[in-house]
Write an enzyme that holds these catalytic residues in place. Structure first.
Site: not given
Ligand code: AMP
Length: 285
Positions: A37, A184-185
């Site tokens: 993020h 990363k997640s």
């Molecule tokens: P989320 O909070 O999981 O809905 O993610 C919000 C935004 O962050 C989305 O556009 C995701 O694709 C991006 N995002 C999440 N994890 C990553 C990562 N490891 N690398 C790049 N962008 C990410």
């Protein structure tokens, strides 16, 4: 830094910036922020005068048996990270602020959402498109930043913006990984120590697939089989899908040198225990 849960207040603030001629970058998220993020926020910061981030765990993009209730949340930590990066506004609404009890309007599309994650999560992208459309109306930014980590989502949002003539530029940003390769997640926090080790099979299998392409293989079936072979060797991994599609329209492709815009998406979803993880790479030529 402003933190607001109000649609009205947020919209007025962003409109005020626009009136002053400032460029606004927007990063939609579900919170529990990490370096992935952060990379989007930093890109937004570099390319705009003001940066808005939304933190909203969107109920309508989760299926009935998915992890909406248990999805990790920590506004205080998220706000500290945003502050460090220099974010100007966090929009953090309650679900009731976003969805009236009689809410019944959705944004959906015929193409792009049927393959990959759309197969096992049939209502997911409708929920994503609906909330992102709402957010774009609440935060009328110049640019919005999305990660390639969710590559199908990035393709869907780009298409939605084009089809609906929305006045916003969509910027895709590269996947940020842990040192050992795991993408990363926020969901990585669900993994036990043993599962965390097993989860490395995602990036490892994709690396093998990429190697095969680099050695000249162009047949999608053989590349998918190579990736699947690696995944199958990990006892804790249960693949949901291994797919290779044209990144332009998310349709299956057999010869990877025949993509419409020269971009092929190789994407996987794998359960590690109960946690469903995704990863991918884009092959350009
Ligand atoms: P989320 O909070 O999981 O809905 O993610 C919000 C935004 O962050 C989305 O556009 C995701 O694709 C991006 N995002 C999440 N994890 C990553 C990562 N490891 N690398 C790049 N962008 C990410």
């Amino acid at each position: 830094m402003i933190i607001s849960g109000s649609i009205k207040e947020t919209r007025e603030q962003v409109k005020e910036w626009k009136k002053q001629g400032l460029r606004v970058g927007f990063v939609p998220t579900m919170g529990y922020l990490h370096e992935g993020h952060q990379s989007l926020m930093e890109a937004a910061k570099k390319e705009n005068d003001k940066v808005a981030v939304s933190i909203f765990v969107n109920p309508i993009q989760f299926g009935p048996n998915e992890d909406f209730a248990s999805y990790p949340r920590d506004l205080e930590k998220d706000a500290a990270l945003c502050e460090r990066v220099g974010v100007d506004l966090i929009f953090h609404p309650e679900a009731s602020e976003m969805y009236d009890e009689d809410f019944c309007t959705y944004v959906d599309m015929d193409g792009l959402t049927k393959e990959l994650c759309g197969k096992s999560r049939p209502t997911h992208f409708r929920g994503v498109q609906t909330v992102v459309s709402k957010l774009f109306h609440i935060i009328p930014a110049d640019r919005a930043y999305f990660g390639q980590k969710d590559a199908q989502q990035l393709a869907v949002i780009r298409k939605m913006v084009r089809d609906m003539s929305m006045d916003i530029e969509i910027i895709g940003c590269p996947i940020v990984r842990e040192e050992d390769g795991l993408a990363k997640s926020s969901r990585n926090t669900y993994l036990s120590e043993e599962e965390r080790r097993a989860a490395l099979v995602l990036s490892r299998s994709l690396a093998e697939g990429k190697k095969l392409i680099q050695s000249g293989e162009r047949d999608a079936g053989r590349i998918k089989a190579c990736i699947m072979d690696v995944l199958k060797k990990e006892a804790l991994a249960r693949p949901d899908y291994v797919e290779i599609v044209d990144f332009a329209d998310i349709t299956p492709i057999e010869d990877i040198s025949a993509a419409k815009n020269g971009e092929v998406l190789c994407a996987i979803a794998v359960y590690i225990g109960k946690t469903r993880l995704i990863d991918n790479f884009i092959w350009k030529y």
